[in-house]
Design an enzyme around this catalytic site. Structure first.
Site, PDB file in Angstrom:
ATOM      1  N   THR A   1     -52.932  16.156 -24.416  1.00 30.46           N
ATOM      2  CA  THR A   1     -54.069  16.958 -23.910  1.00 30.46           C
ATOM      3  C   THR A   1     -53.565  17.771 -22.723  1.00 30.46           C
ATOM      4  O   THR A   1     -53.991  17.566 -21.588  1.00 30.46           O
ATOM      5  CB  THR A   1     -55.255  16.056 -23.478  1.00 30.46           C
ATOM      6  OG1 THR A   1     -54.754  15.032 -22.596  1.00 30.46           O
ATOM      7  CG2 THR A   1     -55.946  15.420 -24.645  1.00 30.46           C
TER       8      THR A   1
ATOM      9  N   THR B   1     -55.942  11.133 -22.641  1.00 31.99           N
ATOM     10  CA  THR B   1     -56.817  11.358 -21.490  1.00 31.99           C
ATOM     11  C   THR B   1     -57.778  12.492 -21.821  1.00 31.99           C
ATOM     12  O   THR B   1     -57.354  13.612 -22.108  1.00 31.99           O
ATOM     13  CB  THR B   1     -55.963  11.702 -20.247  1.00 31.99           C
ATOM     14  OG1 THR B   1     -55.064  10.610 -20.030  1.00 31.99           O
ATOM     15  CG2 THR B   1     -56.825  11.914 -19.023  1.00 31.99           C
TER      16      THR B   1
ATOM     17  N   GLU C   1     -44.573   6.662 -16.713  1.00 32.29           N
ATOM     18  CA  GLU C   1     -43.252   6.873 -17.301  1.00 32.29           C
ATOM     19  C   GLU C   1     -42.214   6.224 -16.393  1.00 32.29           C
ATOM     20  O   GLU C   1     -42.315   6.280 -15.170  1.00 32.29           O
ATOM     21  CB  GLU C   1     -42.993   8.370 -17.481  1.00 32.29           C
ATOM     22  CG  GLU C   1     -43.842   8.934 -18.611  1.00 32.29           C
ATOM     23  CD  GLU C   1     -43.757  10.454 -18.734  1.00 32.29           C
ATOM     24  OE1 GLU C   1     -42.778  11.035 -18.274  1.00 32.29           O
ATOM     25  OE2 GLU C   1     -44.703  11.032 -19.309  1.00 32.29           O
TER      26      GLU C   1
ATOM     27  N   TYR D   1     -64.638   2.144   2.185  1.00 33.51           N
ATOM     28  CA  TYR D   1     -64.793   3.612   2.224  1.00 33.51           C
ATOM     29  C   TYR D   1     -64.694   4.260   0.841  1.00 33.51           C
ATOM     30  O   TYR D   1     -64.492   5.467   0.746  1.00 33.51           O
ATOM     31  CB  TYR D   1     -63.749   4.262   3.155  1.00 33.51           C
ATOM     32  CG  TYR D   1     -63.770   3.715   4.557  1.00 33.51           C
ATOM     33  CD1 TYR D   1     -64.911   3.831   5.343  1.00 33.51           C
ATOM     34  CD2 TYR D   1     -62.667   3.074   5.097  1.00 33.51           C
ATOM     35  CE1 TYR D   1     -64.945   3.315   6.626  1.00 33.51           C
ATOM     36  CE2 TYR D   1     -62.691   2.561   6.375  1.00 33.51           C
ATOM     37  CZ  TYR D   1     -63.845   2.679   7.136  1.00 33.51           C
ATOM     38  OH  TYR D   1     -63.875   2.168   8.405  1.00 33.51           O
TER      39      TYR D   1
ATOM     40  N   CYS E   1     -65.704   9.088  16.068  1.00 37.66           N
ATOM     41  CA  CYS E   1     -64.243   8.990  15.910  1.00 37.66           C
ATOM     42  C   CYS E   1     -63.661   9.824  14.774  1.00 37.66           C
ATOM     43  O   CYS E   1     -62.735  10.598  14.982  1.00 37.66           O
ATOM     44  CB  CYS E   1     -63.849   7.534  15.713  1.00 37.66           C
ATOM     45  SG  CYS E   1     -64.182   6.555  17.177  1.00 37.66           S
TER      46      CYS E   1
HETATM   47  N1  LIG Z   1     -47.219  10.378 -20.322  1.00 34.52           N
HETATM   48  C1  LIG Z   1     -47.843   9.454 -19.650  1.00 34.52           C
HETATM   49  O1  LIG Z   1     -47.267   8.737 -18.823  1.00 34.52           O
HETATM   50  C2  LIG Z   1     -49.307   9.200 -19.886  1.00 34.52           C
HETATM   51  C3  LIG Z   1     -49.915   8.075 -19.295  1.00 34.52           C
HETATM   52  C4  LIG Z   1     -51.264   7.819 -19.555  1.00 34.52           C
HETATM   53  C5  LIG Z   1     -51.987   8.696 -20.356  1.00 34.52           C
HETATM   54  N2  LIG Z   1     -51.379   9.814 -20.886  1.00 34.52           N
HETATM   55  C6  LIG Z   1     -52.183  10.674 -21.755  1.00 34.52           C
HETATM   56  O2  LIG Z   1     -51.904  10.292 -23.104  1.00 34.52           O
HETATM   57  C7  LIG Z   1     -51.903  11.444 -23.954  1.00 34.52           C
HETATM   58  C8  LIG Z   1     -50.545  11.580 -24.607  1.00 34.52           C
HETATM   59  O3  LIG Z   1     -49.562  11.809 -23.619  1.00 34.52           O
HETATM   60  P1  LIG Z   1     -48.025  11.918 -23.969  1.00 34.52           P
HETATM   61  O4  LIG Z   1     -47.310  12.134 -22.691  1.00 34.52           O
HETATM   62  O5  LIG Z   1     -47.649  10.763 -24.837  1.00 34.52           O
HETATM   63  O6  LIG Z   1     -48.040  13.274 -24.847  1.00 34.52           O
HETATM   64  P2  LIG Z   1     -46.853  13.992 -25.604  1.00 34.52           P
HETATM   65  O7  LIG Z   1     -47.105  15.426 -25.566  1.00 34.52           O
HETATM   66  O8  LIG Z   1     -45.530  13.447 -25.121  1.00 34.52           O
HETATM   67  O9  LIG Z   1     -47.006  13.476 -27.109  1.00 34.52           O
HETATM   68  C9  LIG Z   1     -48.013  13.877 -27.970  1.00 34.52           C
HETATM   69  C10 LIG Z   1     -47.513  13.719 -29.401  1.00 34.52           C
HETATM   70  O10 LIG Z   1     -48.590  13.936 -30.287  1.00 34.52           O
HETATM   71  C11 LIG Z   1     -48.084  14.604 -31.419  1.00 34.52           C
HETATM   72  N3  LIG Z   1     -49.206  15.208 -32.160  1.00 34.52           N
HETATM   73  C12 LIG Z   1     -49.923  16.314 -31.847  1.00 34.52           C
HETATM   74  N4  LIG Z   1     -50.874  16.536 -32.768  1.00 34.52           N
HETATM   75  C13 LIG Z   1     -50.758  15.539 -33.673  1.00 34.52           C
HETATM   76  C14 LIG Z   1     -51.466  15.217 -34.865  1.00 34.52           C
HETATM   77  N5  LIG Z   1     -52.469  15.961 -35.320  1.00 34.52           N
HETATM   78  N6  LIG Z   1     -51.098  14.116 -35.559  1.00 34.52           N
HETATM   79  C15 LIG Z   1     -50.069  13.331 -35.115  1.00 34.52           C
HETATM   80  N7  LIG Z   1     -49.360  13.602 -34.000  1.00 34.52           N
HETATM   81  C16 LIG Z   1     -49.698  14.690 -33.286  1.00 34.52           C
HETATM   82  C17 LIG Z   1     -47.093  15.582 -30.847  1.00 34.52           C
HETATM   83  O11 LIG Z   1     -46.183  16.071 -31.831  1.00 34.52           O
HETATM   84  C18 LIG Z   1     -46.415  14.718 -29.788  1.00 34.52           C
HETATM   85  O12 LIG Z   1     -45.299  14.038 -30.328  1.00 34.52           O
HETATM   86  C19 LIG Z   1     -52.262  12.618 -23.062  1.00 34.52           C
HETATM   87  O13 LIG Z   1     -53.665  12.814 -23.122  1.00 34.52           O
HETATM   88  C20 LIG Z   1     -51.856  12.158 -21.675  1.00 34.52           C
HETATM   89  O14 LIG Z   1     -52.608  12.793 -20.672  1.00 34.52           O
HETATM   90  C21 LIG Z   1     -50.056  10.059 -20.665  1.00 34.52           C
END
Ligand SMILES: NC(=O)c1ccc[n+]([C@@H]2O[C@H](COP(=O)([O-])OP(=O)(O)OC[C@H]3O[C@@H](n4cnc5c(N)ncnc54)[C@H](O)[C@@H]3O)[C@@H](O)[C@H]2O)c1
Length: 444
Positions: A91, A129, A166, A262, A273
């Site tokens: 997203t 997300t 990550e 808070y 303050c």
């Molecule tokens: N990266 C993080 O540390 C993290 C942590 C918590 C939440 N998130 C959230 O989780 C979600 C994913 O993050 P990410 O970093 O893994 O994303 P990313 O971009 O690394 O991976 C997304 C994957 O989805 C695949 N994809 C897209 N459309 C698809 C479909 N129709 N069918 C199957 N696969 C499809 C893409 O090819 C890609 O491999 C996001 O919303 C992000 O905000 C990420």
């Protein structure tokens, strides 16, 4: 779904999807992972991780060897082969900053097509997300349109935010601080309870929107904490103060600093303050030619919050206002920089008739402790003070609750149903006091 979860499908082999797939396979579930990128699917089917992340090479190889983890590009096949689908597609931000929800909408349609031919019950769990309301307004309609079935009755939908970072993603997945699952129907949560059984941390079951919002609140807070630490450190460095020593002492306070203190939404802050010390700090930073945008934004943010209270009163289109609580917090008669004094001034300026009750302030005035301040600095406010809560509330059309010092029961006993209540103190915990028809919390 009555039988135990046996197989899981994971949509999206990015950071979240890869870790989710590998960790569930590690826990003994059969996992099929779907990605639109065939290279990622191929890598997984060769036993290789699609991301560089500590522990992932081993987990993917283990899942591959045990024949529990494999990839495919066909969503329908993946839905057919599993009981629960986890949506982990991206997203990202558009140029404007707007959330790009196109991957989520598309995967919703693809999973929906899979649901169309599915005979047994299926649960779809969103981990991506998503801004509050998106699961309901975009993802569920995409599933329903493509499947011709109804969420809730024909298949389940839940939202389950991911909190992994990550670099420590596997450890974070296996030992999260807590697990949050949101759904309209608690039946949808049953398979998730099973999947997360034994996972450390508390399991919160809530609504879709609360689960969605918790993720944004967490990330925004983490970002604010980092920016705060960096601004404080920068200022300390310029002042020749040992930043590490400050941080060590500052973070050792788990009562006021590193705690829930808070963090309850409520009235604007004030008192003798916080505003004064922020101003002094920012003035010193300016002398040092330092820009500290986060700290500089705090007083304007507080002023904006006070303005929201003024607007809430004006929106009622009623002019007789009773303010309950004048000092900046319960238990003190200190009126210096009290936001409620500001509020009273603003409302008077808007032509409202204002009466004020504050037990501590009235007593302090009788005892002389704040008499000079009231008589010399805010005489026009002092003349609006009454020692009787019943009189202030009884004569008002709108009551602004600015303190928790007035008990809920005591306040409710004075209220009439036709009056409006604007709550700045979260006194009523989301309930209508005294049966009033118009109750509004300042930010809840
Ligand atoms: N990266 C993080 O540390 C993290 C942590 C918590 C939440 N998130 C959230 O989780 C979600 C994913 O993050 P990410 O970093 O893994 O994303 P990313 O971009 O690394 O991976 C997304 C994957 O989805 C695949 N994809 C897209 N459309 C698809 C479909 N129709 N069918 C199957 N696969 C499809 C893409 O090819 C890609 O491999 C996001 O919303 C992000 O905000 C990420």
């Amino acid at each position: 779904m009555e039988q135990a979860v046996q197989a899981i499908s994971v949509f999206g082999l990015g950071y979240v999807g890869s870790v989710t797939a590998a960790c569930f396979a590690h826990r003994g579930y059969r996992v099929v992972a779907v990605d639109v990128n065939p290279a990622k699917v191929e890598a997984l089917n060769s036993g290789r991780s699609t991301i560089l992340e500590p522990g992932m090479d081993e987990l993917v190889a283990e899942g591959h060897r045990a024949c529990r983890l494999h990839g495919c590009t066909d969503a329908t096949e993946a839905v057919a082969q599993s009981d629960v689908s986890f949506v982990c597609v991206g997203t990202p931000s558009l140029r404007s900053g707007r959330m790009d929800s196109s991957q989520v909408e598309r995967v919703g349609r693809e999973i929906g097509l899979g649901l169309k031919s599915k005979k047994s019950h299926h649960l779809v769990v969103v981990r991506s997300t998503l801004l509050p309301g998106t699961t309901r307004s975009l993802f569920i309609p995409a599933l329903e349109a493509a499947s011709g079935k109804r969420a809730g009755s024909d298949f389940g939908v839940a939202y389950n935010p991911e909190f992994m970072r990550e670099g420590t993603a596997v450890a974070d997945f296996l030992e999260p601080p807590y697990t949050v699952v949101g759904a309209d129907d608690v039946r949808a949560l049953k398979p998730l309870r099973e999947l997360y059984r034994g996972v450390p941390g508390r399991l919160f079951e809530t609504s879709l929107e609360v689960a969605e919002m918790v993720k944004y609140a967490s990330n925004a807070f983490h970002a604010v904490k980092i920016a705060f630490a960096n601004e404080v450190g920068t200022l300390a460095k310029q002042l020749g103060v040992d930043t590490q020593a400050v941080v060590e002492i500052f973070t050792s306070d788990t009562r006021l600093n590193i705690s829930a203190a808070y963090l309850s939404p409520g009235a604007a802050f004030g008192g003798s303050c916080l505003p004064k010390d922020l101003r002094a700090l920012l003035h010193r930073a300016k002398e040092l030619d330092l820009r500290l945008p986060l700290l500089e934004a705090v007083l304007p943010s507080n002023a904006e919050h006070l303005e929201r209270a003024v607007e809430a009163v004006l929106r009622t289109r009623r002019k007789k206002v009773g303010i309950v609580g004048l000092s900046f917090k319960a238990g003190t008669d200190d009126l210096r920089e009290s936001p409620q004094v500001e509020l009273a001034k603003r409302l008077l300026g808007e032509g409202c008739e204002v009466r004020i009750w504050d037990q501590a302030v009235s007593l302090g005035r009788l005892a002389g402790s704040n008499r000079r301040f009231i008589e010399e600095v805010i005489p026009h406010i002092g003349s609006l003070l009454s020692g009787s809560l019943e009189e202030v509330v009884g004569g008002a059309e709108v009551i602004v609750v600015g303190t928790r010092a007035v008990g809920r029961e005591r306040l409710a006993a004075c209220l009439r149903p036709e009056q409006s209540v604007i709550d700045l103190a979260n006194l009523e915990k989301l309930q209508r006091p005294g049966g009033v028809q118009h109750y509004e919390g300042i930010c809840w």
